[in-house]
Design an enzyme around this catalytic site. Structure first.
Site, PDB file in Angstrom:
ATOM      1  N   LYS A   1      17.825   9.538 -28.967  1.00 39.94           N
ATOM      2  CA  LYS A   1      19.168   9.866 -29.445  1.00 39.94           C
ATOM      3  C   LYS A   1      19.164  10.097 -30.962  1.00 39.94           C
ATOM      4  CE  LYS A   1      23.538   9.398 -27.600  1.00 39.94           C
ATOM      5  NZ  LYS A   1      24.162   8.946 -26.372  1.00 39.94           N
TER       6      LYS A   1
ATOM      7  N   TYR B   1      15.485  14.353 -25.341  1.00 41.55           N
ATOM      8  CA  TYR B   1      16.600  13.528 -24.840  1.00 41.55           C
ATOM      9  C   TYR B   1      16.775  13.789 -23.348  1.00 41.55           C
ATOM     10  CZ  TYR B   1      20.638  10.587 -25.025  1.00 41.55           C
ATOM     11  OH  TYR B   1      21.499   9.562 -24.776  1.00 41.55           O
TER      12      TYR B   1
END
Ligand code: NAD
Length: 568
Positions: A179, A108
Protein backbone atom coordinates in the site's frame (compact mmCIF):
# COMPACT_ATOMS: atom_id res chain seq x y z
CA UNK A 1 24.80 8.08 7.59
CA UNK A 2 23.63 10.39 4.87
CA UNK A 3 22.00 13.81 4.95
CA UNK A 4 19.71 15.58 2.50
CA UNK A 5 21.03 18.91 1.18
CA UNK A 6 18.09 21.25 0.57
CA UNK A 7 17.55 24.57 -1.21
CA UNK A 8 15.85 27.59 0.37
CA UNK A 9 12.38 26.21 -0.39
CA UNK A 10 13.13 22.79 1.05
CA UNK A 11 13.71 20.86 -2.20
CA UNK A 12 16.33 18.12 -1.87
CA UNK A 13 19.21 19.02 -4.21
CA UNK A 14 21.92 16.54 -3.17
CA UNK A 15 22.79 13.70 -0.80
CA UNK A 16 25.87 13.97 1.39
CA UNK A 17 27.23 10.72 2.80
CA UNK A 18 30.18 9.42 4.78
CA UNK A 19 29.29 5.76 4.12
CA UNK A 20 31.93 3.45 2.60
CA UNK A 21 31.46 2.46 -1.07
CA UNK A 22 29.88 -0.94 -0.38
CA UNK A 23 27.36 0.56 2.08
CA UNK A 24 26.35 3.21 -0.46
CA UNK A 25 25.52 0.49 -3.00
CA UNK A 26 23.64 -1.44 -0.29
CA UNK A 27 21.55 1.59 0.74
CA UNK A 28 18.46 1.46 -1.53
CA UNK A 29 17.54 5.08 -0.81
CA UNK A 30 20.76 6.51 -2.27
CA UNK A 31 21.99 3.72 -4.55
CA UNK A 32 21.98 4.49 -8.29
CA UNK A 33 23.84 1.36 -9.43
CA UNK A 34 25.32 1.72 -12.91
CA UNK A 35 24.04 5.32 -13.10
CA UNK A 36 26.66 6.70 -10.68
CA UNK A 37 28.66 9.01 -12.94
CA UNK A 38 32.45 9.27 -13.18
CA UNK A 39 32.67 12.16 -10.73
CA UNK A 40 30.57 10.32 -8.13
CA UNK A 41 32.45 7.06 -8.64
CA UNK A 42 35.71 8.88 -7.93
CA UNK A 43 34.47 10.88 -4.93
CA UNK A 44 32.65 7.95 -3.31
CA UNK A 45 35.34 5.33 -3.99
CA UNK A 46 33.04 3.29 -6.25
CA UNK A 47 35.66 2.32 -8.87
CA UNK A 48 35.91 -1.45 -9.02
CA UNK A 49 32.48 -1.93 -7.42
CA UNK A 50 30.56 -1.35 -10.67
CA UNK A 51 30.88 -2.38 -14.34
CA UNK A 52 32.61 0.32 -16.39
CA UNK A 53 29.77 1.81 -18.41
CA UNK A 54 27.84 4.70 -16.89
CA UNK A 55 24.17 4.32 -17.78
CA UNK A 56 21.31 6.77 -17.97
CA UNK A 57 18.32 6.13 -15.75
CA UNK A 58 16.17 5.52 -18.84
CA UNK A 59 18.52 2.78 -20.04
CA UNK A 60 18.23 1.16 -16.56
CA UNK A 61 14.43 1.40 -16.81
CA UNK A 62 14.51 -0.37 -20.19
CA UNK A 63 16.50 -3.26 -18.70
CA UNK A 64 14.12 -3.48 -15.74
CA UNK A 65 11.17 -3.67 -18.13
CA UNK A 66 12.79 -6.47 -20.10
CA UNK A 67 13.48 -8.41 -16.91
CA UNK A 68 9.95 -7.71 -15.64
CA UNK A 69 8.41 -9.06 -18.84
CA UNK A 70 10.53 -12.20 -18.70
CA UNK A 71 8.91 -13.27 -15.41
CA UNK A 72 6.29 -15.92 -15.98
CA UNK A 73 3.60 -15.12 -13.43
CA UNK A 74 2.38 -12.23 -11.25
CA UNK A 75 3.98 -13.49 -8.05
CA UNK A 76 7.39 -13.82 -9.77
CA UNK A 77 6.95 -10.24 -11.02
CA UNK A 78 6.06 -9.17 -7.48
CA UNK A 79 9.21 -10.78 -6.06
CA UNK A 80 11.33 -9.24 -8.83
CA UNK A 81 9.95 -5.74 -8.19
CA UNK A 82 10.34 -6.04 -4.42
CA UNK A 83 13.96 -7.07 -4.89
CA UNK A 84 14.52 -4.02 -7.10
CA UNK A 85 12.78 -1.82 -4.52
CA UNK A 86 15.11 -3.11 -1.82
CA UNK A 87 18.23 -2.45 -3.88
CA UNK A 88 17.46 0.79 -5.78
CA UNK A 89 14.30 2.54 -4.59
CA UNK A 90 14.54 5.49 -6.99
CA UNK A 91 14.83 3.24 -10.04
CA UNK A 92 11.94 1.10 -8.79
CA UNK A 93 9.66 4.14 -8.56
CA UNK A 94 10.84 5.56 -11.89
CA UNK A 95 9.93 2.24 -13.51
CA UNK A 96 6.55 2.12 -11.71
CA UNK A 97 5.72 5.71 -12.69
CA UNK A 98 6.18 4.80 -16.37
CA UNK A 99 4.14 1.57 -16.19
CA UNK A 100 1.36 2.35 -13.70
CA UNK A 101 -1.27 0.10 -15.35
CA UNK A 102 0.99 -2.94 -15.35
CA UNK A 103 2.59 -2.40 -11.99
CA UNK A 104 -0.28 -1.58 -9.62
CA UNK A 105 -1.92 -5.04 -9.83
CA UNK A 106 1.51 -6.60 -9.16
CA UNK A 107 2.67 -4.54 -6.16
CA UNK A 108 -0.84 -4.28 -4.71
CA UNK A 109 -4.14 -6.11 -5.23
CA UNK A 110 -4.63 -8.79 -6.39
CA UNK A 111 -1.03 -10.16 -6.44
CA UNK A 112 -0.08 -8.83 -3.01
CA UNK A 113 -2.62 -11.27 -1.52
CA UNK A 114 -0.50 -14.20 -2.77
CA UNK A 115 2.63 -12.53 -1.38
CA UNK A 116 0.98 -12.18 2.04
CA UNK A 117 0.03 -15.87 2.10
CA UNK A 118 3.57 -16.90 1.14
CA UNK A 119 5.26 -14.41 3.51
CA UNK A 120 6.92 -16.92 5.82
CA UNK A 121 7.80 -19.51 3.17
CA UNK A 122 9.22 -16.96 0.70
CA UNK A 123 10.86 -14.72 3.35
CA UNK A 124 14.04 -13.13 2.05
CA UNK A 125 14.85 -10.14 4.26
CA UNK A 126 13.06 -8.06 6.88
CA UNK A 127 11.57 -4.73 5.84
CA UNK A 128 9.64 -2.31 7.98
CA UNK A 129 9.20 -2.39 11.75
CA UNK A 130 7.92 -5.45 13.65
CA UNK A 131 6.40 -4.68 17.04
CA UNK A 132 5.62 -7.85 18.95
CA UNK A 133 3.10 -7.90 21.80
CA UNK A 134 5.45 -10.23 23.65
CA UNK A 135 8.25 -7.64 23.54
CA UNK A 136 6.01 -4.67 24.21
CA UNK A 137 8.35 -3.22 26.83
CA UNK A 138 10.76 -2.42 23.97
CA UNK A 139 8.19 -0.61 21.79
CA UNK A 140 9.31 2.90 22.66
CA UNK A 141 12.98 2.00 22.28
CA UNK A 142 12.34 0.49 18.84
CA UNK A 143 10.29 3.43 17.57
CA UNK A 144 12.63 6.07 18.99
CA UNK A 145 15.47 4.49 16.98
CA UNK A 146 13.73 5.75 13.82
CA UNK A 147 13.62 9.37 14.93
CA UNK A 148 17.04 10.07 13.39
CA UNK A 149 15.17 10.70 10.13
CA UNK A 150 12.04 12.72 9.43
CA UNK A 151 9.02 10.41 9.40
CA UNK A 152 5.86 11.92 7.84
CA UNK A 153 3.83 8.79 7.39
CA UNK A 154 3.16 5.49 9.21
CA UNK A 155 1.07 2.61 7.88
CA UNK A 156 0.22 0.00 10.48
CA UNK A 157 -1.54 -3.36 10.34
CA UNK A 158 -2.13 -6.25 12.72
CA UNK A 159 -2.78 -8.55 9.75
CA UNK A 160 -6.18 -9.74 11.05
CA UNK A 161 -8.37 -8.98 8.00
CA UNK A 162 -6.09 -8.84 4.98
CA UNK A 163 -8.03 -7.89 1.81
CA UNK A 164 -10.66 -10.62 1.44
CA UNK A 165 -8.29 -13.41 2.60
CA UNK A 166 -8.53 -13.07 6.38
CA UNK A 167 -5.97 -13.48 9.16
CA UNK A 168 -2.38 -13.74 7.89
CA UNK A 169 -0.62 -12.52 11.04
CA UNK A 170 2.88 -11.21 10.41
CA UNK A 171 2.39 -11.67 6.63
CA UNK A 172 0.29 -8.49 6.83
CA UNK A 173 3.61 -6.63 6.57
CA UNK A 174 3.45 -7.16 2.81
CA UNK A 175 0.11 -5.34 2.68
CA UNK A 176 1.56 -2.33 4.43
CA UNK A 177 4.54 -2.31 2.09
CA UNK A 178 2.36 -2.77 -1.02
CA UNK A 179 0.00 0.00 0.00
CA UNK A 180 2.91 2.33 0.73
CA UNK A 181 4.14 1.70 -2.80
CA UNK A 182 0.75 2.84 -4.10
CA UNK A 183 1.00 6.00 -1.95
CA UNK A 184 4.42 6.72 -3.44
CA UNK A 185 3.61 5.81 -7.07
CA UNK A 186 0.36 7.81 -7.15
CA UNK A 187 1.09 10.75 -4.85
CA UNK A 188 4.87 11.00 -4.48
CA UNK A 189 5.03 10.54 -0.72
CA UNK A 190 8.78 10.55 0.09
CA UNK A 191 9.93 6.90 0.52
CA UNK A 192 12.67 8.00 2.95
CA UNK A 193 10.04 9.43 5.31
CA UNK A 194 7.68 6.48 5.69
CA UNK A 195 7.46 3.61 8.15
CA UNK A 196 5.47 0.40 7.59
CA UNK A 197 4.70 -1.27 10.93
CA UNK A 198 3.42 -4.73 11.75
CA UNK A 199 1.78 -5.17 15.18
CA UNK A 200 2.31 -8.86 15.92
CA UNK A 201 -0.38 -9.87 18.41
CA UNK A 202 -0.54 -13.53 17.28
CA UNK A 203 -2.86 -15.15 14.75
CA UNK A 204 -6.04 -17.19 14.79
CA UNK A 205 -5.24 -18.78 11.44
CA UNK A 206 -4.83 -22.54 12.18
CA UNK A 207 -2.57 -22.98 9.13
CA UNK A 208 -0.09 -20.46 10.54
CA UNK A 209 -0.37 -21.81 14.08
CA UNK A 210 0.68 -25.24 12.75
CA UNK A 211 3.31 -24.06 10.25
CA UNK A 212 6.89 -24.68 11.52
CA UNK A 213 8.12 -21.92 9.15
CA UNK A 214 5.65 -19.25 10.36
CA UNK A 215 7.66 -16.17 11.36
CA UNK A 216 5.22 -14.39 13.67
CA UNK A 217 4.18 -15.07 17.28
CA UNK A 218 2.73 -18.55 17.15
CA UNK A 219 -0.16 -18.17 19.54
CA UNK A 220 -3.80 -17.08 19.36
CA UNK A 221 -4.46 -13.37 18.95
CA UNK A 222 -4.32 -11.19 22.03
CA UNK A 223 -7.77 -9.63 22.38
CA UNK A 224 -10.06 -7.63 24.70
CA UNK A 225 -8.58 -5.23 27.24
CA UNK A 226 -5.02 -6.44 26.61
CA UNK A 227 -5.36 -5.66 22.89
CA UNK A 228 -6.88 -2.24 23.60
CA UNK A 229 -4.06 -1.42 26.04
CA UNK A 230 -1.48 -2.47 23.44
CA UNK A 231 -3.04 -0.18 20.81
CA UNK A 232 -3.13 2.64 23.35
CA UNK A 233 0.58 2.07 24.11
CA UNK A 234 1.32 2.11 20.37
CA UNK A 235 -0.57 5.37 19.77
CA UNK A 236 1.17 7.04 22.73
CA UNK A 237 4.61 5.94 21.44
CA UNK A 238 3.77 7.23 17.95
CA UNK A 239 2.60 10.59 19.30
CA UNK A 240 5.73 10.93 21.42
CA UNK A 241 8.26 9.96 18.74
CA UNK A 242 6.56 11.33 15.60
CA UNK A 243 4.34 14.25 16.69
CA UNK A 244 3.20 15.34 13.19
CA UNK A 245 2.79 11.95 11.60
CA UNK A 246 -0.09 10.76 9.38
CA UNK A 247 -1.19 7.37 10.74
CA UNK A 248 -2.91 4.96 8.33
CA UNK A 249 -4.63 1.85 9.85
CA UNK A 250 -4.68 -1.06 7.41
CA UNK A 251 -6.63 -4.31 7.40
CA UNK A 252 -7.62 -4.45 11.06
CA UNK A 253 -10.40 -6.93 11.90
CA UNK A 254 -14.10 -6.01 12.10
CA UNK A 255 -14.02 -6.13 15.90
CA UNK A 256 -11.31 -3.47 16.13
CA UNK A 257 -11.27 -1.26 13.00
CA UNK A 258 -14.28 0.90 13.86
CA UNK A 259 -13.52 1.32 17.56
CA UNK A 260 -9.86 2.23 16.92
CA UNK A 261 -10.77 4.83 14.29
CA UNK A 262 -13.54 6.35 16.41
CA UNK A 263 -11.32 6.52 19.49
CA UNK A 264 -8.22 8.05 17.89
CA UNK A 265 -9.69 10.18 15.10
CA UNK A 266 -10.29 13.16 17.39
CA UNK A 267 -6.70 13.18 18.68
CA UNK A 268 -4.56 12.21 15.66
CA UNK A 269 -4.18 12.79 11.93
CA UNK A 270 -5.44 9.33 11.10
CA UNK A 271 -7.28 7.35 8.43
CA UNK A 272 -8.62 3.84 7.80
CA UNK A 273 -8.87 3.06 4.12
CA UNK A 274 -11.12 0.01 4.53
CA UNK A 275 -13.65 2.07 6.44
CA UNK A 276 -13.28 5.46 4.76
CA UNK A 277 -11.59 5.01 1.36
CA UNK A 278 -14.26 2.89 -0.32
CA UNK A 279 -16.95 5.30 0.85
CA UNK A 280 -15.09 8.24 -0.69
CA UNK A 281 -14.86 6.51 -4.08
CA UNK A 282 -18.49 5.32 -4.00
CA UNK A 283 -19.65 8.81 -3.02
CA UNK A 284 -17.58 10.35 -5.82
CA UNK A 285 -19.33 7.98 -8.24
CA UNK A 286 -22.75 8.98 -6.93
CA UNK A 287 -21.96 12.70 -7.17
CA UNK A 288 -20.59 12.27 -10.72
CA UNK A 289 -23.66 10.26 -11.78
CA UNK A 290 -26.11 12.82 -10.37
CA UNK A 291 -24.27 15.75 -11.95
CA UNK A 292 -23.70 14.04 -15.30
CA UNK A 293 -27.35 12.95 -15.64
CA UNK A 294 -28.45 16.50 -14.75
CA UNK A 295 -30.69 15.21 -11.96
CA UNK A 296 -31.06 16.53 -8.41
CA UNK A 297 -30.03 14.73 -5.23
CA UNK A 298 -33.64 14.90 -4.10
CA UNK A 299 -34.71 12.83 -7.14
CA UNK A 300 -32.72 9.83 -5.88
CA UNK A 301 -33.36 6.84 -3.59
CA UNK A 302 -30.32 4.94 -2.32
CA UNK A 303 -30.47 1.24 -1.40
CA UNK A 304 -27.58 -0.59 0.30
CA UNK A 305 -27.66 -4.39 0.31
CA UNK A 306 -25.36 -5.67 3.12
CA UNK A 307 -25.40 -3.26 6.06
CA UNK A 308 -22.03 -4.18 7.58
CA UNK A 309 -18.79 -2.21 8.08
CA UNK A 310 -18.26 -1.19 4.46
CA UNK A 311 -21.98 -0.81 3.60
CA UNK A 312 -22.85 1.54 6.46
CA UNK A 313 -19.52 3.43 6.13
CA UNK A 314 -20.36 4.12 2.49
CA UNK A 315 -23.93 5.16 3.33
CA UNK A 316 -22.63 7.62 5.95
CA UNK A 317 -20.56 9.40 3.32
CA UNK A 318 -23.27 9.38 0.64
CA UNK A 319 -25.62 10.81 3.27
CA UNK A 320 -23.14 13.65 3.89
CA UNK A 321 -23.10 14.39 0.14
CA UNK A 322 -26.93 14.57 0.10
CA UNK A 323 -26.87 16.95 3.08
CA UNK A 324 -24.17 19.03 1.36
CA UNK A 325 -26.48 19.42 -1.62
CA UNK A 326 -28.81 21.50 0.55
CA UNK A 327 -31.19 19.00 2.17
CA UNK A 328 -31.71 18.62 5.89
CA UNK A 329 -30.40 15.37 7.41
CA UNK A 330 -33.99 14.18 7.97
CA UNK A 331 -34.96 14.88 4.35
CA UNK A 332 -31.87 13.03 3.14
CA UNK A 333 -32.49 10.03 5.39
CA UNK A 334 -35.99 9.65 3.90
CA UNK A 335 -34.19 8.60 0.70
CA UNK A 336 -31.97 5.88 2.26
CA UNK A 337 -32.70 2.17 2.74
CA UNK A 338 -30.37 -0.48 4.18
CA UNK A 339 -30.96 -4.23 3.98
CA UNK A 340 -29.25 -7.03 5.90
CA UNK A 341 -29.91 -10.73 6.56
CA UNK A 342 -33.41 -10.04 8.00
CA UNK A 343 -34.42 -7.80 5.13
CA UNK A 344 -35.02 -4.05 5.22
CA UNK A 345 -33.80 -2.52 8.49
CA UNK A 346 -36.87 -1.10 10.24
CA UNK A 347 -36.95 0.86 13.51
CA UNK A 348 -38.95 -1.77 15.45
CA UNK A 349 -36.23 -4.41 14.97
CA UNK A 350 -34.44 -5.34 18.19
CA UNK A 351 -30.73 -4.97 18.96
CA UNK A 352 -29.82 -2.88 15.95
CA UNK A 353 -26.20 -1.66 16.19
CA UNK A 354 -25.80 2.13 16.29
CA UNK A 355 -24.29 2.28 12.80
CA UNK A 356 -27.47 0.73 11.34
CA UNK A 357 -30.00 2.48 13.61
CA UNK A 358 -29.80 5.88 11.95
CA UNK A 359 -30.82 4.37 8.58
CA UNK A 360 -33.72 2.31 10.01
CA UNK A 361 -37.02 3.07 8.30
CA UNK A 362 -40.07 4.05 10.29
CA UNK A 363 -42.50 1.09 10.22
CA UNK A 364 -45.47 3.43 9.73
CA UNK A 365 -44.05 4.81 6.47
CA UNK A 366 -44.13 1.35 4.92
CA UNK A 367 -47.87 0.78 5.47
CA UNK A 368 -48.78 1.06 1.79
CA UNK A 369 -45.85 -1.04 0.51
CA UNK A 370 -46.70 -4.29 -1.25
CA UNK A 371 -44.69 -6.95 0.56
CA UNK A 372 -45.26 -10.62 1.33
CA UNK A 373 -43.74 -10.68 4.85
CA UNK A 374 -43.53 -7.42 6.80
CA UNK A 375 -40.97 -9.02 9.15
CA UNK A 376 -38.56 -9.61 6.27
CA UNK A 377 -38.89 -7.14 3.40
CA UNK A 378 -36.71 -8.39 0.58
CA UNK A 379 -34.33 -6.48 -1.70
CA UNK A 380 -36.67 -7.08 -4.65
CA UNK A 381 -39.54 -5.52 -2.69
CA UNK A 382 -37.45 -2.56 -1.50
CA UNK A 383 -36.27 -1.78 -5.05
CA UNK A 384 -39.83 -1.94 -6.39
CA UNK A 385 -41.57 -0.04 -3.57
CA UNK A 386 -38.96 2.65 -2.91
CA UNK A 387 -38.34 3.51 -6.57
CA UNK A 388 -34.60 3.00 -5.96
CA UNK A 389 -32.29 4.85 -8.36
CA UNK A 390 -28.95 3.94 -6.72
CA UNK A 391 -28.25 0.33 -5.70
CA UNK A 392 -25.05 -0.72 -3.92
CA UNK A 393 -23.96 -4.16 -2.72
CA UNK A 394 -21.58 -4.89 0.18
CA UNK A 395 -23.06 -8.24 1.23
CA UNK A 396 -20.64 -10.81 -0.26
CA UNK A 397 -23.77 -12.53 -1.70
CA UNK A 398 -23.02 -13.59 -5.26
CA UNK A 399 -25.81 -12.81 -7.71
CA UNK A 400 -28.00 -11.00 -5.14
CA UNK A 401 -28.90 -8.42 -7.80
CA UNK A 402 -31.15 -10.71 -9.83
CA UNK A 403 -32.25 -9.90 -13.38
CA UNK A 404 -35.67 -8.97 -11.98
CA UNK A 405 -34.06 -6.43 -9.63
CA UNK A 406 -31.81 -5.04 -12.37
CA UNK A 407 -34.77 -4.66 -14.75
CA UNK A 408 -36.74 -2.90 -12.01
CA UNK A 409 -33.82 -0.46 -11.51
CA UNK A 410 -34.01 0.25 -15.26
CA UNK A 411 -37.75 0.94 -14.92
CA UNK A 412 -37.31 3.20 -11.88
CA UNK A 413 -35.05 5.66 -13.66
CA UNK A 414 -33.39 6.41 -16.98
CA UNK A 415 -29.81 6.07 -15.67
CA UNK A 416 -29.75 3.72 -12.66
CA UNK A 417 -26.53 3.71 -10.62
CA UNK A 418 -25.56 0.12 -9.79
CA UNK A 419 -22.45 -0.77 -7.76
CA UNK A 420 -21.90 -4.41 -6.78
CA UNK A 421 -18.86 -3.78 -4.55
CA UNK A 422 -18.32 -7.15 -2.86
CA UNK A 423 -14.91 -8.77 -3.35
CA UNK A 424 -13.49 -11.02 -4.64
CA UNK A 425 -15.05 -11.46 -8.09
CA UNK A 426 -16.77 -14.68 -6.99
CA UNK A 427 -18.78 -12.70 -4.39
CA UNK A 428 -19.98 -9.92 -6.67
CA UNK A 429 -23.71 -9.16 -6.34
CA UNK A 430 -24.00 -8.93 -10.14
CA UNK A 431 -22.13 -9.68 -13.33
CA UNK A 432 -21.54 -6.48 -15.34
CA UNK A 433 -22.91 -8.23 -18.43
CA UNK A 434 -26.29 -8.72 -16.68
CA UNK A 435 -26.29 -5.14 -15.36
CA UNK A 436 -25.75 -3.74 -18.86
CA UNK A 437 -28.18 -6.09 -20.62
CA UNK A 438 -31.03 -5.85 -18.10
CA UNK A 439 -30.91 -2.05 -18.09
CA UNK A 440 -30.52 -1.84 -21.89
CA UNK A 441 -27.05 -0.34 -21.54
CA UNK A 442 -28.27 2.60 -19.44
CA UNK A 443 -26.78 1.66 -16.04
CA UNK A 444 -23.93 3.69 -14.60
CA UNK A 445 -21.88 1.05 -12.85
CA UNK A 446 -18.76 0.46 -10.79
CA UNK A 447 -17.71 -2.93 -9.43
CA UNK A 448 -15.61 -3.99 -6.44
CA UNK A 449 -13.37 -6.23 -8.57
CA UNK A 450 -11.85 -5.86 -12.03
CA UNK A 451 -14.10 -7.05 -14.87
CA UNK A 452 -13.57 -7.29 -18.61
CA UNK A 453 -15.42 -4.80 -20.83
CA UNK A 454 -18.94 -5.80 -21.91
CA UNK A 455 -20.12 -5.80 -25.54
CA UNK A 456 -23.80 -4.89 -25.92
CA UNK A 457 -25.61 -3.97 -29.14
CA UNK A 458 -22.42 -3.04 -30.95
CA UNK A 459 -21.02 -0.91 -28.11
CA UNK A 460 -18.17 -1.66 -25.71
CA UNK A 461 -18.80 -0.74 -22.07
CA UNK A 462 -15.70 -0.34 -19.87
CA UNK A 463 -16.42 -1.44 -16.30
CA UNK A 464 -14.93 0.84 -13.65
CA UNK A 465 -13.42 -0.75 -10.59
CA UNK A 466 -14.02 1.32 -7.44
CA UNK A 467 -10.29 1.49 -6.82
CA UNK A 468 -9.28 3.28 -3.62
CA UNK A 469 -5.93 4.12 -5.22
CA UNK A 470 -7.72 7.18 -6.63
CA UNK A 471 -8.21 8.48 -3.11
CA UNK A 472 -5.95 7.41 -0.26
CA UNK A 473 -2.64 8.61 -1.81
CA UNK A 474 -3.91 12.15 -2.48
CA UNK A 475 -5.67 12.40 0.88
CA UNK A 476 -2.43 11.45 2.65
CA UNK A 477 -0.31 13.83 0.57
CA UNK A 478 -2.69 16.75 1.15
CA UNK A 479 -2.69 16.17 4.91
CA UNK A 480 1.11 15.85 5.04
CA UNK A 481 1.70 18.91 2.83
CA UNK A 482 -0.13 21.24 5.23
CA UNK A 483 0.84 19.27 8.37
CA UNK A 484 -2.81 18.61 9.19
CA UNK A 485 -3.66 17.70 12.77
CA UNK A 486 -6.70 15.62 11.78
CA UNK A 487 -8.50 14.06 8.82
CA UNK A 488 -11.88 15.76 9.07
CA UNK A 489 -15.18 14.89 7.40
CA UNK A 490 -14.75 18.09 5.38
CA UNK A 491 -11.39 16.88 4.03
CA UNK A 492 -13.02 13.57 3.11
CA UNK A 493 -15.84 15.40 1.29
CA UNK A 494 -13.28 17.51 -0.58
CA UNK A 495 -11.62 14.28 -1.73
CA UNK A 496 -14.93 12.83 -3.02
CA UNK A 497 -15.86 15.99 -4.85
CA UNK A 498 -12.47 16.26 -6.51
CA UNK A 499 -12.49 12.65 -7.70
CA UNK A 500 -16.04 13.09 -9.03
CA UNK A 501 -14.86 16.04 -11.13
CA UNK A 502 -12.50 13.68 -13.00
CA UNK A 503 -15.30 11.30 -14.00
CA UNK A 504 -15.48 10.63 -17.75
CA UNK A 505 -19.27 10.53 -17.24
CA UNK A 506 -19.26 14.31 -17.51
CA UNK A 507 -18.56 13.87 -21.24
CA UNK A 508 -21.21 11.18 -21.84
CA UNK A 509 -23.37 8.88 -19.68
CA UNK A 510 -22.05 5.99 -21.81
CA UNK A 511 -18.53 6.52 -20.45
CA UNK A 512 -17.12 4.70 -17.42
CA UNK A 513 -17.74 6.44 -14.10
CA UNK A 514 -14.05 6.46 -13.08
CA UNK A 515 -11.00 7.58 -15.06
CA UNK A 516 -8.40 4.97 -16.15
CA UNK A 517 -6.07 3.90 -13.35
CA UNK A 518 -3.01 5.43 -15.05
CA UNK A 519 -4.63 8.80 -14.29
CA UNK A 520 -4.33 8.11 -10.54
CA UNK A 521 -1.20 10.34 -10.14
CA UNK A 522 -2.99 13.30 -11.79
CA UNK A 523 -6.13 12.73 -9.69
CA UNK A 524 -4.04 12.30 -6.51
CA UNK A 525 -2.40 15.70 -6.91
CA UNK A 526 -5.77 17.40 -7.38
CA UNK A 527 -7.20 15.52 -4.39
CA UNK A 528 -4.16 16.53 -2.30
CA UNK A 529 -4.62 20.22 -3.14
CA UNK A 530 -8.36 20.14 -2.34
CA UNK A 531 -7.78 18.24 0.91
CA UNK A 532 -4.96 20.58 1.96
CA UNK A 533 -7.07 23.65 1.20
CA UNK A 534 -9.95 22.25 3.22
CA UNK A 535 -7.65 21.49 6.17
CA UNK A 536 -6.36 25.07 6.10
CA UNK A 537 -9.93 26.41 5.87
CA UNK A 538 -10.93 24.41 8.94
CA UNK A 539 -7.88 25.61 10.92
CA UNK A 540 -6.39 22.11 10.94
CA UNK A 541 -2.99 23.03 9.49
CA UNK A 542 -0.17 23.16 12.04
CA UNK A 543 2.21 25.06 9.73
CA UNK A 544 3.97 27.83 11.60
CA UNK A 545 3.64 30.41 8.83
CA UNK A 546 0.30 31.37 7.31
CA UNK A 547 -0.62 29.09 4.41
CA UNK A 548 -1.69 30.87 1.24
CA UNK A 549 -0.47 28.58 -1.55
CA UNK A 550 -1.46 24.98 -0.87
CA UNK A 551 -0.66 23.90 -4.45
CA UNK A 552 2.96 24.91 -3.92
CA UNK A 553 3.11 23.10 -0.57
CA UNK A 554 1.79 19.96 -2.24
CA UNK A 555 4.42 20.23 -4.99
CA UNK A 556 7.16 20.74 -2.41
CA UNK A 557 5.95 17.70 -0.45
CA UNK A 558 6.02 15.50 -3.55
CA UNK A 559 9.07 13.35 -4.04
CA UNK A 560 10.10 12.67 -7.64
CA UNK A 561 11.85 9.44 -8.64
CA UNK A 562 14.89 11.17 -10.13
CA UNK A 563 18.53 10.67 -9.22
CA UNK A 564 20.19 13.58 -7.46
CA UNK A 565 23.94 14.08 -6.95
CA UNK A 566 25.53 12.01 -4.18
CA UNK A 567 28.71 13.41 -2.69
CA UNK A 568 31.06 13.27 0.26
P1 NAD B 1 -19.24 -7.16 6.76
O1 NAD B 1 -19.21 -8.60 7.15
O2 NAD B 1 -19.03 -6.13 7.80
O3 NAD B 1 -20.63 -6.83 6.03
C1 NAD B 1 -21.35 -7.71 5.23
C2 NAD B 1 -22.81 -7.53 5.59
O4 NAD B 1 -23.59 -8.25 4.66
C3 NAD B 1 -23.12 -8.06 6.99
O5 NAD B 1 -23.84 -7.10 7.74
C4 NAD B 1 -23.94 -9.29 6.69
O6 NAD B 1 -24.89 -9.58 7.71
C5 NAD B 1 -24.62 -8.88 5.38
N1 NAD B 1 -25.12 -10.04 4.66
C6 NAD B 1 -24.55 -11.24 4.50
N2 NAD B 1 -25.38 -12.07 3.82
C7 NAD B 1 -26.48 -11.36 3.55
C8 NAD B 1 -27.71 -11.67 2.90
N3 NAD B 1 -27.93 -12.88 2.40
N4 NAD B 1 -28.62 -10.70 2.80
C9 NAD B 1 -28.41 -9.47 3.30
N5 NAD B 1 -27.29 -9.13 3.95
C10 NAD B 1 -26.33 -10.07 4.08
O7 NAD B 1 -18.17 -7.04 5.62
P2 NAD B 1 -17.61 -5.67 4.98
O8 NAD B 1 -16.26 -5.38 5.53
O9 NAD B 1 -18.67 -4.64 5.09
O10 NAD B 1 -17.39 -6.12 3.47
C11 NAD B 1 -18.50 -6.50 2.66
C12 NAD B 1 -18.05 -6.70 1.24
O11 NAD B 1 -17.67 -5.44 0.71
C13 NAD B 1 -16.83 -7.61 1.11
O12 NAD B 1 -16.99 -8.44 -0.02
C14 NAD B 1 -15.71 -6.67 0.88
O13 NAD B 1 -14.68 -7.27 0.10
C15 NAD B 1 -16.41 -5.59 0.11
N6 NAD B 1 -15.65 -4.36 0.16
C16 NAD B 1 -15.24 -3.87 -1.04
C17 NAD B 1 -14.47 -2.75 -1.07
C18 NAD B 1 -14.05 -2.19 -2.40
O14 NAD B 1 -13.23 -1.34 -2.50
N7 NAD B 1 -14.62 -2.66 -3.47
C19 NAD B 1 -14.07 -2.12 0.11
C20 NAD B 1 -14.52 -2.62 1.34
C21 NAD B 1 -15.32 -3.77 1.34
Amino acid sequence: MYTEVKDAEGRITAIQTDEPARDILDNPLINKGTAFNAEERKALGLYGHLPTRVESMQSQVQRVYRQFQSKNCPIEKNIFLNTLHDSNTTLFYKFCSQHVDEVLPIVYTPTVGDAVEAYSTDFRRPSGVYLSYNNREYMDEVLSSFTTRQIDFIIVTDGEAVLGIGDWGVGGMDISIGKLMVYIICAGINPARVLPIQLDVGTNNPKLLDDPLYLGSQHKRVDGEEYDAYIEQFVKCVEKNFPNVYLHWEDFGRGHARSILEKYRPQLCTFNDDMQGTGIVATANVIAAIEATKTQFRDHRVVMFGAGTAGCGIMDQILDAFVDSGMSREEALERFYIIDRNGLIVDDMEDLPDFQKKFARNRGELADWEVSDTANITLTEVVANSGATILIGCSTVKGAFTNEILRQMGKNTRFPVIMPLSNPTANSEAEPKDVIEQTEGRAIMAAGSPFDPVEYQGKTYQISQGNNAFIFPGLGLGAIAVKATAVSDGMIRAASQTLSSFSPLHDSPDNPVLPPIHDAPKVSKAVAIAVGQQAVKEGLSSMKAEVDDVEKLVELAQWQPNYIPVRR
